[in-house]
Scaffold this motif. Structure first.
Motif, PDB file in Angstrom:
ATOM      1  N   THR A  78      41.446  43.123  44.157  1.00  0.00           N
ATOM      2  CA  THR A  78      41.604  42.589  45.635  1.00  0.00           C
ATOM      3  C   THR A  78      41.419  43.465  46.651  1.00  0.00           C
ATOM      4  O   THR A  78      40.314  43.721  47.556  1.00  0.00           O
ATOM      5  CB  THR A  78      41.912  41.455  45.456  1.00  0.00           C
ATOM      6  N   TYR A  79      42.386  44.588  46.560  1.00  0.00           N
ATOM      7  CA  TYR A  79      42.624  45.416  47.222  1.00  0.00           C
ATOM      8  C   TYR A  79      41.598  46.346  47.820  1.00  0.00           C
ATOM      9  O   TYR A  79      40.912  46.793  48.316  1.00  0.00           O
ATOM     10  CB  TYR A  79      43.544  46.364  46.768  1.00  0.00           C
ATOM     11  N   TRP A  80      41.061  47.447  46.214  1.00  0.00           N
ATOM     12  CA  TRP A  80      39.822  48.127  45.734  1.00  0.00           C
ATOM     13  C   TRP A  80      38.506  47.039  46.207  1.00  0.00           C
ATOM     14  O   TRP A  80      38.003  47.599  47.551  1.00  0.00           O
ATOM     15  CB  TRP A  80      39.097  47.774  44.689  1.00  0.00           C
ATOM     16  N   PRO A 109      37.710  35.353  49.476  1.00  0.00           N
ATOM     17  CA  PRO A 109      36.962  34.976  48.477  1.00  0.00           C
ATOM     18  C   PRO A 109      37.342  35.408  47.073  1.00  0.00           C
ATOM     19  O   PRO A 109      38.248  35.327  46.443  1.00  0.00           O
ATOM     20  CB  PRO A 109      35.685  36.260  48.079  1.00  0.00           C
ATOM     21  N   CYS A 110      38.436  36.490  46.904  1.00  0.00           N
ATOM     22  CA  CYS A 110      39.241  36.958  46.296  1.00  0.00           C
ATOM     23  C   CYS A 110      40.284  36.489  46.147  1.00  0.00           C
ATOM     24  O   CYS A 110      41.055  36.428  45.024  1.00  0.00           O
ATOM     25  CB  CYS A 110      39.707  38.882  46.267  1.00  0.00           C
ATOM     26  N   PHE A 111      40.982  36.008  46.546  1.00  0.00           N
ATOM     27  CA  PHE A 111      42.103  35.312  46.694  1.00  0.00           C
ATOM     28  C   PHE A 111      41.688  33.576  46.758  1.00  0.00           C
ATOM     29  O   PHE A 111      42.802  33.644  45.776  1.00  0.00           O
ATOM     30  CB  PHE A 111      41.956  35.156  48.268  1.00  0.00           C
ATOM     31  N   LEU A 112      40.585  33.375  47.157  1.00  0.00           N
ATOM     32  CA  LEU A 112      40.308  32.233  45.520  1.00  0.00           C
ATOM     33  C   LEU A 112      40.498  32.607  44.483  1.00  0.00           C
ATOM     34  O   LEU A 112      40.701  31.476  43.503  1.00  0.00           O
ATOM     35  CB  LEU A 112      39.151  31.656  46.900  1.00  0.00           C
ATOM     36  N   LEU A 113      39.719  33.013  44.062  1.00  0.00           N
ATOM     37  CA  LEU A 113      39.205  33.522  42.572  1.00  0.00           C
ATOM     38  C   LEU A 113      40.833  33.396  41.979  1.00  0.00           C
ATOM     39  O   LEU A 113      40.880  32.996  40.342  1.00  0.00           O
ATOM     40  CB  LEU A 113      38.523  35.129  42.796  1.00  0.00           C
ATOM     41  N   MET A 114      41.394  34.424  42.371  1.00  0.00           N
ATOM     42  CA  MET A 114      42.899  34.302  41.499  1.00  0.00           C
ATOM     43  C   MET A 114      43.226  33.059  41.700  1.00  0.00           C
ATOM     44  O   MET A 114      43.849  33.221  40.777  1.00  0.00           O
ATOM     45  CB  MET A 114      43.407  35.791  42.533  1.00  0.00           C
ATOM     46  N   GLN A 157      50.315  40.492  50.766  1.00  0.00           N
ATOM     47  CA  GLN A 157      51.970  39.945  50.450  1.00  0.00           C
ATOM     48  C   GLN A 157      51.318  38.824  49.501  1.00  0.00           C
ATOM     49  O   GLN A 157      51.928  37.707  48.939  1.00  0.00           O
ATOM     50  CB  GLN A 157      52.293  39.781  51.998  1.00  0.00           C
ATOM     51  N   PHE A 158      49.818  38.758  49.698  1.00  0.00           N
ATOM     52  CA  PHE A 158      49.503  37.722  48.818  1.00  0.00           C
ATOM     53  C   PHE A 158      49.979  37.051  47.060  1.00  0.00           C
ATOM     54  O   PHE A 158      50.417  35.895  46.834  1.00  0.00           O
ATOM     55  CB  PHE A 158      47.603  37.746  48.587  1.00  0.00           C
ATOM     56  N   TRP A 159      49.604  38.450  46.645  1.00  0.00           N
ATOM     57  CA  TRP A 159      50.019  38.294  45.140  1.00  0.00           C
ATOM     58  C   TRP A 159      51.363  38.064  44.815  1.00  0.00           C
ATOM     59  O   TRP A 159      52.195  37.996  43.574  1.00  0.00           O
ATOM     60  CB  TRP A 159      49.869  39.914  44.433  1.00  0.00           C
ATOM     61  N   ILE A 160      52.531  38.728  45.686  1.00  0.00           N
ATOM     62  CA  ILE A 160      53.994  37.930  45.298  1.00  0.00           C
ATOM     63  C   ILE A 160      54.307  36.947  45.757  1.00  0.00           C
ATOM     64  O   ILE A 160      55.586  36.290  44.882  1.00  0.00           O
ATOM     65  CB  ILE A 160      54.757  38.809  46.488  1.00  0.00           C
ATOM     66  N   SER A 171      51.547  39.212  33.687  1.00  0.00           N
ATOM     67  CA  SER A 171      51.882  40.280  34.483  1.00  0.00           C
ATOM     68  C   SER A 171      50.926  41.017  34.963  1.00  0.00           C
ATOM     69  O   SER A 171      50.100  42.149  36.227  1.00  0.00           O
ATOM     70  CB  SER A 171      52.941  40.930  34.302  1.00  0.00           C
ATOM     71  N   PHE A 172      50.233  41.966  33.841  1.00  0.00           N
ATOM     72  CA  PHE A 172      49.395  42.806  33.592  1.00  0.00           C
ATOM     73  C   PHE A 172      47.197  42.629  34.384  1.00  0.00           C
ATOM     74  O   PHE A 172      47.243  42.663  35.375  1.00  0.00           O
ATOM     75  CB  PHE A 172      48.773  43.494  32.585  1.00  0.00           C
ATOM     76  N   VAL A 173      47.860  41.301  33.534  1.00  0.00           N
ATOM     77  CA  VAL A 173      46.408  40.995  34.405  1.00  0.00           C
ATOM     78  C   VAL A 173      46.567  40.309  35.981  1.00  0.00           C
ATOM     79  O   VAL A 173      45.569  40.165  36.300  1.00  0.00           O
ATOM     80  CB  VAL A 173      46.084  39.037  33.642  1.00  0.00           C
ATOM     81  N   ILE A 174      47.473  39.760  35.912  1.00  0.00           N
ATOM     82  CA  ILE A 174      47.771  39.586  37.736  1.00  0.00           C
ATOM     83  C   ILE A 174      47.951  40.728  38.610  1.00  0.00           C
ATOM     84  O   ILE A 174      47.185  40.825  39.357  1.00  0.00           O
ATOM     85  CB  ILE A 174      49.390  38.836  38.344  1.00  0.00           C
ATOM     86  N   ILE A 175      48.084  41.499  37.752  1.00  0.00           N
ATOM     87  CA  ILE A 175      48.216  42.875  39.137  1.00  0.00           C
ATOM     88  C   ILE A 175      46.773  43.616  38.288  1.00  0.00           C
ATOM     89  O   ILE A 175      46.772  44.567  39.576  1.00  0.00           O
ATOM     90  CB  ILE A 175      49.025  43.993  38.284  1.00  0.00           C
TER      91      ILE A 175
END
Length: 530
Positions: A43-45, A88-93, A249-252, A33-37
């Protein structure tokens, strides 16, 4: 809760409970959870910082980053494009989530990645962004009605909030989420809106790729719900915060993050949104915040079902115990093809069918207005624990692994071309549209491949040959092109890209001719079990 026979079947699974394995809650190490958050905050930054510098719509980029850059851009009537900056961050995640799932061996069948399903989700997202960028934004449906109301009311009567104030941006972000709540809820309650939105729910899987599974059509009606904000909030602020709300809303969309303590009371979390994607219920419609669902009676807690499981586990120590989700992801009407054009339009069928059959006006209105969440969104529901044998994954592709590798390679190529179309805002619109059509038709042909359609290999071969010829034609200077197109094609990076695409498609043609078994002609790619 009143259940249908189908619900009862999915919940019981039609087996003797005495002999079925005991379902226990999915357990994932807390550190994940800490890694994902951490990745989410990163990504936000990144998006927040670089969007004003590199990704701006309707105006010039800023020399400043972050909030100062956003204000600078907004003063000029433009707005930072946070969605494009975050891609790009979405694809990396998504890649990171795949690796973590393999590392921890996630027991959730719906949370895992399957190539055909992930391809379907991501290709839908790519096309949705292309349609938005090349059609909806030039048509100004997002900005023109809003700006007209803002000028007529906010500017005329001095109600416009200052662009320079952080509170203006924060207030716009919160109200964007409130508007999104009602847009989202009505998209479940009204069938003509559900026909567009349901594409997002059509996957039996629930992972970060699912977040990008978007409708091509929902964006047409969505701007209407944000128009009341025009009374106070300037258009650039609204557009920027609307995009920030979508990015949030991506991370949920993940099964790796379980419960987040006190945050569950305020924020829309993966736990709350997993409930929203259960095909048996229509609840939890907020985007960033869950408070709207708590206020308007549409909240349902995943913990209700998990607590029932814990109680069952505490009563017995015998028998096999299996970790699995308490939810059944997907939609009632399961897609029967991987061809994206069909998936995007299949949920309109009940409405079209009622008209074609000459149904009464009352029946046509009912088909158009009564959606699956019509009677459930605001009513009390119980999240019933499904049996171990409930059918969770109803669709799969029988394509040979070699064919799937081929589809994956060309998909990555399509993503690169699609992203170039998104960021080349100063390029010729006609050339960008041609590139977008190339991407869309590529995805169409590969959907046929994943369906194992008899004619799919020859259709793909024709596409590759035609693409090779087209790339050669475009790479040769010609007076038949418009001046702006000729200038764009003369750019060295574009010319090299054309050479690469030509070589790739020529090679692909040879692969299609020489390795027919890899493309598994014949058979059915989808299986549907009720």
């Amino acid at each position: 809760m009143v259940t249908t026979r189908q619900e009862e079947k999915e919940q019981r699974g039609g087996v003797d409970a005495k002999h079925a394995p005991l379902l226990i809650p999915v357990q994932v190490p807390t550190w994940i959870s800490f890694v994902i958050i951490g990745m989410v905050l990163g990504t936000y930054w990144v998006s927040f910082k670089i969007a004003p510098l590199a990704f701006v719509d309707l105006g010039e980029k800023s020399s400043m980053s972050g909030f100062e850059g956003a204000v600078d851009v907004a003063r000029k009537g433009a707005f930072p494009n946070y969605i494009t900056a975050a891609i790009p961050c979405f694809l990396l995640m998504i890649g990171a989530e795949m690796v973590i799932m393999l590392f921890v061996k996630l027991p959730s069948s719906g949370g895992k990645y399957v190539l055909a399903d992930a391809w379907s989700s991501l290709s839908a997202g790519v096309v949705q962004q292309l349609v938005t960028t090349l059609v909806l934004k030039p048509a100004a449906i997002y900005t023109l009605p809003y700006e007209m109301i803002h000028q007529a009311l906010a500017v005329r009567f001095g109600l416009a909030l200052p662009i320079e104030s952080p509170w203006t941006w924060i207030g716009a972000l919160v109200l964007c989420d409130l508007a999104y709540y009602w847009l989202h809820r009505l998209a479940h309650e009204i069938n003509i809106l559900w026909a567009g939105h349901s594409v997002h729910h059509s996957s039996d899987h629930y992972n970060l790729a699912t977040a990008l599974r978007q409708s091509w059509f929902q964006g047409v009606a969505a701007p209407l719900y944000y128009l009341p904000m025009a009374i106070f909030f300037p258009t650039p602020v609204y557009m920027a915060m609307h995009q920030a709300n979508i990015v949030s809303q991506f991370w949920i969309h993940t099964c790796l993050v379980r419960r987040l303590g006190p945050a569950e009371w305020i924020l829309m979390t993966p736990s709350h949104h997993r409930v929203h994607h259960d095909r048996r219920v229509h609840k939890n419609f907020g985007g960033m915040f869950i408070i709207w669902d708590r206020m308007f009676g549409s909240f349902l807690d995943e913990e209700d079902a998990v607590s029932v499981i814990r109680e069952n586990v505490s009563k017995t120590d015998v028998g096999e115990k299996v970790q699995e989700e308490v939810l059944l992801f997907g939609t009632r009407q399961n897609p029967t093809t991987w061809t994206e054009a069909v998936t995007q339009t299949m949920f309109w069928q009940p409405i079209v069918s009622a008209i074609q059959k000459g149904a009464s006006l009352r029946d046509i209105c009912r088909a158009a207005l009564v959606g699956p969440g019509y009677s459930t969104a605001g009513s009390k529901r119980t999240l019933v624990v499904p049996s171990f044998t409930s059918v969770r994954i109803r669709s799969s592709s029988n394509l040979h692994p070699g064919g799937k590798a081929y589809v994956l390679f060309h998909f990555l190529l399509g993503v690169v071309v699609g992203f170039l179309v998104l960021i080349a805002k100063d390029g010729p619109w006609s050339l960008r549209c041609a590139a977008a059509l190339y991407v869309i038709y590529t995805f169409y042909c590969h959907g046929k491949l994943l369906d194992c359609c008899v004619t799919a290999r020859m259709t793909e071969l024709t596409r590759c040959v035609a693409a090779s010829i087209a790339m050669i034609w475009l790479s040769v200077p010609s007076s038949s092109f418009a001046p702006d197109v000729s200038d764009a094609l003369a750019m060295t990076p574009i010319r090299y890209l054309l050479y690469i695409l030509c070589a790739v498609h020529a090679t692909s043609s040879l692969v299609l001719l020489g390795c027919p078994r890899a493309f598994a002609e014949g058979g059915s790619a989808h299986s549907k079990t009720d």
